[in-house]
Structure formats: C-alpha cells, structure tokens
Scaffold this motif. Structure first.
Motif, PDB file in Angstrom:
ATOM      1  N   GLU A  39       0.816  -1.217   0.000  1.00  0.00           N
ATOM      2  CA  GLU A  39       0.000   0.000   0.000  1.00  0.00           C
ATOM      3  C   GLU A  39       0.848   1.264   0.000  1.00  0.00           C
ATOM      4  O   GLU A  39       0.389   2.323  -0.401  1.00  0.00           O
ATOM      5  CB  GLU A  39      -0.953   0.010   1.204  1.00  0.00           C
ATOM      6  CG  GLU A  39      -2.099  -0.967   1.067  1.00  0.00           C
ATOM      7  CD  GLU A  39      -3.005  -0.983   2.280  1.00  0.00           C
ATOM      8  OE1 GLU A  39      -2.819  -0.158   3.205  1.00  0.00           O
ATOM      9  OE2 GLU A  39      -3.910  -1.834   2.304  1.00  0.00           O
ATOM     10  N   LYS A  40       2.096   1.155   0.424  1.00  0.00           N
ATOM     11  CA  LYS A  40       2.996   2.319   0.459  1.00  0.00           C
ATOM     12  C   LYS A  40       3.796   2.476  -0.832  1.00  0.00           C
ATOM     13  O   LYS A  40       4.674   3.317  -0.918  1.00  0.00           O
ATOM     14  CB  LYS A  40       3.935   2.206   1.651  1.00  0.00           C
ATOM     15  CG  LYS A  40       3.179   2.236   2.960  1.00  0.00           C
ATOM     16  CD  LYS A  40       4.094   2.193   4.133  1.00  0.00           C
ATOM     17  CE  LYS A  40       3.229   2.195   5.391  1.00  0.00           C
ATOM     18  NZ  LYS A  40       3.895   2.737   6.525  1.00  0.00           N
ATOM     19  N   LYS A  42       3.655   2.970  -5.143  1.00  0.00           N
ATOM     20  CA  LYS A  42       2.861   3.361  -6.307  1.00  0.00           C
ATOM     21  C   LYS A  42       3.783   3.309  -7.526  1.00  0.00           C
ATOM     22  O   LYS A  42       4.903   3.808  -7.492  1.00  0.00           O
ATOM     23  CB  LYS A  42       2.320   4.787  -6.172  1.00  0.00           C
ATOM     24  CG  LYS A  42       1.621   5.107  -4.860  1.00  0.00           C
ATOM     25  CD  LYS A  42       0.330   4.376  -4.689  1.00  0.00           C
ATOM     26  CE  LYS A  42      -0.402   4.789  -3.442  1.00  0.00           C
ATOM     27  NZ  LYS A  42      -0.241   3.932  -2.291  1.00  0.00           N
ATOM     28  N   TYR A  44       4.326   4.563 -11.230  1.00  0.00           N
ATOM     29  CA  TYR A  44       3.975   5.491 -12.299  1.00  0.00           C
ATOM     30  C   TYR A  44       4.469   4.859 -13.596  1.00  0.00           C
ATOM     31  O   TYR A  44       5.629   4.454 -13.687  1.00  0.00           O
ATOM     32  CB  TYR A  44       4.644   6.844 -12.074  1.00  0.00           C
ATOM     33  CG  TYR A  44       4.079   7.565 -10.875  1.00  0.00           C
ATOM     34  CD1 TYR A  44       3.166   8.586 -11.040  1.00  0.00           C
ATOM     35  CD2 TYR A  44       4.437   7.199  -9.584  1.00  0.00           C
ATOM     36  CE1 TYR A  44       2.629   9.250  -9.946  1.00  0.00           C
ATOM     37  CE2 TYR A  44       3.894   7.842  -8.481  1.00  0.00           C
ATOM     38  CZ  TYR A  44       3.002   8.863  -8.672  1.00  0.00           C
ATOM     39  OH  TYR A  44       2.466   9.501  -7.582  1.00  0.00           O
ATOM     40  N   LEU A  66       0.104  -4.083  -6.728  1.00  0.00           N
ATOM     41  CA  LEU A  66       0.761  -2.785  -6.865  1.00  0.00           C
ATOM     42  C   LEU A  66      -0.162  -1.793  -7.575  1.00  0.00           C
ATOM     43  O   LEU A  66      -0.656  -2.075  -8.661  1.00  0.00           O
ATOM     44  CB  LEU A  66       2.054  -2.976  -7.659  1.00  0.00           C
ATOM     45  CG  LEU A  66       3.059  -1.855  -7.731  1.00  0.00           C
ATOM     46  CD1 LEU A  66       3.521  -1.454  -6.339  1.00  0.00           C
ATOM     47  CD2 LEU A  66       4.253  -2.293  -8.554  1.00  0.00           C
ATOM     48  N   GLU A  67      -0.397  -0.649  -6.940  1.00  0.00           N
ATOM     49  CA  GLU A  67      -1.210   0.396  -7.566  1.00  0.00           C
ATOM     50  C   GLU A  67      -0.402   1.036  -8.691  1.00  0.00           C
ATOM     51  O   GLU A  67       0.737   1.464  -8.484  1.00  0.00           O
ATOM     52  CB  GLU A  67      -1.613   1.465  -6.549  1.00  0.00           C
ATOM     53  CG  GLU A  67      -2.434   2.582  -7.155  1.00  0.00           C
ATOM     54  CD  GLU A  67      -2.757   3.702  -6.185  1.00  0.00           C
ATOM     55  OE1 GLU A  67      -3.012   4.825  -6.665  1.00  0.00           O
ATOM     56  OE2 GLU A  67      -2.747   3.461  -4.969  1.00  0.00           O
ATOM     57  N   THR A  68      -1.005   1.087  -9.876  1.00  0.00           N
ATOM     58  CA  THR A  68      -0.343   1.735 -11.010  1.00  0.00           C
ATOM     59  C   THR A  68      -1.030   3.062 -11.288  1.00  0.00           C
ATOM     60  O   THR A  68      -2.248   3.190 -11.163  1.00  0.00           O
ATOM     61  CB  THR A  68      -0.383   0.856 -12.276  1.00  0.00           C
ATOM     62  OG1 THR A  68      -1.729   0.554 -12.610  1.00  0.00           O
ATOM     63  CG2 THR A  68       0.407  -0.429 -12.072  1.00  0.00           C
ATOM     64  N   ARG A  69      -0.214   4.029 -11.669  1.00  0.00           N
ATOM     65  CA  ARG A  69      -0.708   5.360 -12.008  1.00  0.00           C
ATOM     66  C   ARG A  69      -0.216   5.716 -13.399  1.00  0.00           C
ATOM     67  O   ARG A  69       0.988   5.715 -13.650  1.00  0.00           O
ATOM     68  CB  ARG A  69      -0.216   6.382 -10.987  1.00  0.00           C
ATOM     69  CG  ARG A  69      -0.800   6.133  -9.607  1.00  0.00           C
ATOM     70  CD  ARG A  69      -0.325   7.151  -8.617  1.00  0.00           C
ATOM     71  NE  ARG A  69      -1.058   7.010  -7.350  1.00  0.00           N
ATOM     72  CZ  ARG A  69      -0.839   7.758  -6.288  1.00  0.00           C
ATOM     73  NH1 ARG A  69       0.093   8.691  -6.315  1.00  0.00           N
ATOM     74  NH2 ARG A  69      -1.542   7.570  -5.197  1.00  0.00           N
ATOM     75  N   TRP A  76      -1.359  12.662 -12.060  1.00  0.00           N
ATOM     76  CA  TRP A  76      -0.228  11.771 -11.798  1.00  0.00           C
ATOM     77  C   TRP A  76       1.028  12.268 -12.510  1.00  0.00           C
ATOM     78  O   TRP A  76       2.129  12.165 -11.961  1.00  0.00           O
ATOM     79  CB  TRP A  76      -0.544  10.335 -12.230  1.00  0.00           C
ATOM     80  CG  TRP A  76      -1.773   9.758 -11.604  1.00  0.00           C
ATOM     81  CD1 TRP A  76      -2.740   9.036 -12.239  1.00  0.00           C
ATOM     82  CD2 TRP A  76      -2.180   9.824 -10.236  1.00  0.00           C
ATOM     83  NE1 TRP A  76      -3.720   8.669 -11.346  1.00  0.00           N
ATOM     84  CE2 TRP A  76      -3.404   9.131 -10.110  1.00  0.00           C
ATOM     85  CE3 TRP A  76      -1.644  10.406  -9.099  1.00  0.00           C
ATOM     86  CZ2 TRP A  76      -4.090   9.009  -8.908  1.00  0.00           C
ATOM     87  CZ3 TRP A  76      -2.331  10.289  -7.892  1.00  0.00           C
ATOM     88  CH2 TRP A  76      -3.530   9.592  -7.802  1.00  0.00           C
ATOM     89  N   ARG A  93       7.202   4.928  -6.510  1.00  0.00           N
ATOM     90  CA  ARG A  93       7.138   5.859  -5.370  1.00  0.00           C
ATOM     91  C   ARG A  93       7.065   5.011  -4.106  1.00  0.00           C
ATOM     92  O   ARG A  93       6.142   4.221  -3.927  1.00  0.00           O
ATOM     93  CB  ARG A  93       5.901   6.740  -5.472  1.00  0.00           C
ATOM     94  CG  ARG A  93       5.762   7.756  -4.369  1.00  0.00           C
ATOM     95  CD  ARG A  93       4.478   8.581  -4.599  1.00  0.00           C
ATOM     96  NE  ARG A  93       4.424   9.704  -3.716  1.00  0.00           N
ATOM     97  CZ  ARG A  93       3.850   9.684  -2.506  1.00  0.00           C
ATOM     98  NH1 ARG A  93       3.305   8.570  -2.052  1.00  0.00           N
ATOM     99  NH2 ARG A  93       3.835  10.767  -1.764  1.00  0.00           N
TER     100      ARG A  93
END
Length: 118
Positions: A39-40, A42, A44, A66-69, A76, A93
């Motif tokens: 969660e920590k 990100k 890009y 994994l959150e992708t932006r 973003w 990040r």
C-alpha cells in the motif's frame, strides 16, 4: 514513428496478456502482510512501455497488488514531475518513515521488489 510505436506497444501488451506470469503462493497471513506493505508503493507507468510491462510482470509474479498510475494523466504526471523530479517511467514511489523515495530504473525497481518481497 508514432504509428510504429503504437503498433509495437499493442504487440507488447498482447504478448504480455498471452504469456502472463503466475503469482507465487503465500499463506493468507503472509499475503495480507505483503498487501499492507505494498500500500505504500505506487508505480507510475505507461501501459505499453516495455520497461513498465517488465516491472508489472515481476509484480504479478511476486503476487503484489501494486497500484499503477498512468503518467499520461494530468494529476499523476504533475505529481511525478514535481515530486519525483522528472517525467520518466517506470517510476516507483516508495513511502518511508523519513519521507518518499522515487526509484526510476526498471532493473532497480525489480531488484527492490525481489529483495523485499521474495
């Protein structure tokens, strides 16, 4: 040149879909701990960037949600440039106790993910 890049990007995405890696298996408790740590983080990225695909494949192999932006989307992209210092992808990040680290090279990102989550 844009047409060639677009075609190659679609080929890369198609091959990635067909030959998608399998994630590693963890116990429910282990996976929950990994999910909380992730969660920590990100990522890009651009969808069809081969280096971004390489990082996303490794995250999938490690079973990391994994959150992708998308760095082409205005908020973003601005965050990446203003806080990370440059518009270069992939960029991971990493939120830490003492601040935020921005990691840019795909091989460095993969090594970090492997070292932390293997």
């Amino acid at each position: 040149m844009k047409i060639i890049r677009w075609i190659l990007g679609r080929i890369i995405l198609g091959l990635n879909f067909i030959f998608s890696p399998r994630g590693i298996k963890r116990t429910q408790e282990q996976q929950q701990a990994v999910n909380e740590a992730v969660e920590k983080l990100k990522l890009y990225q651009f969808d069809a960037c081969p280096f971004c695909v390489k990082v996303r494949r490794e995250a999938k192999r490690l079973s990391l949600p994994l959150e992708t932006r998308d760095a082409k989307v205005s908020p973003w992209e601005q965050e990446l440039i203003e806080q990370g210092g440059k518009r270069k992808v992939p960029c991971l990040r990493i939120e830490k106790e003492d601040g935020v680290e921005w990691m840019y090279e795909s091989n460095d990102i993969i090594a970090y993910l492997q070292q932390r989550f293997s």
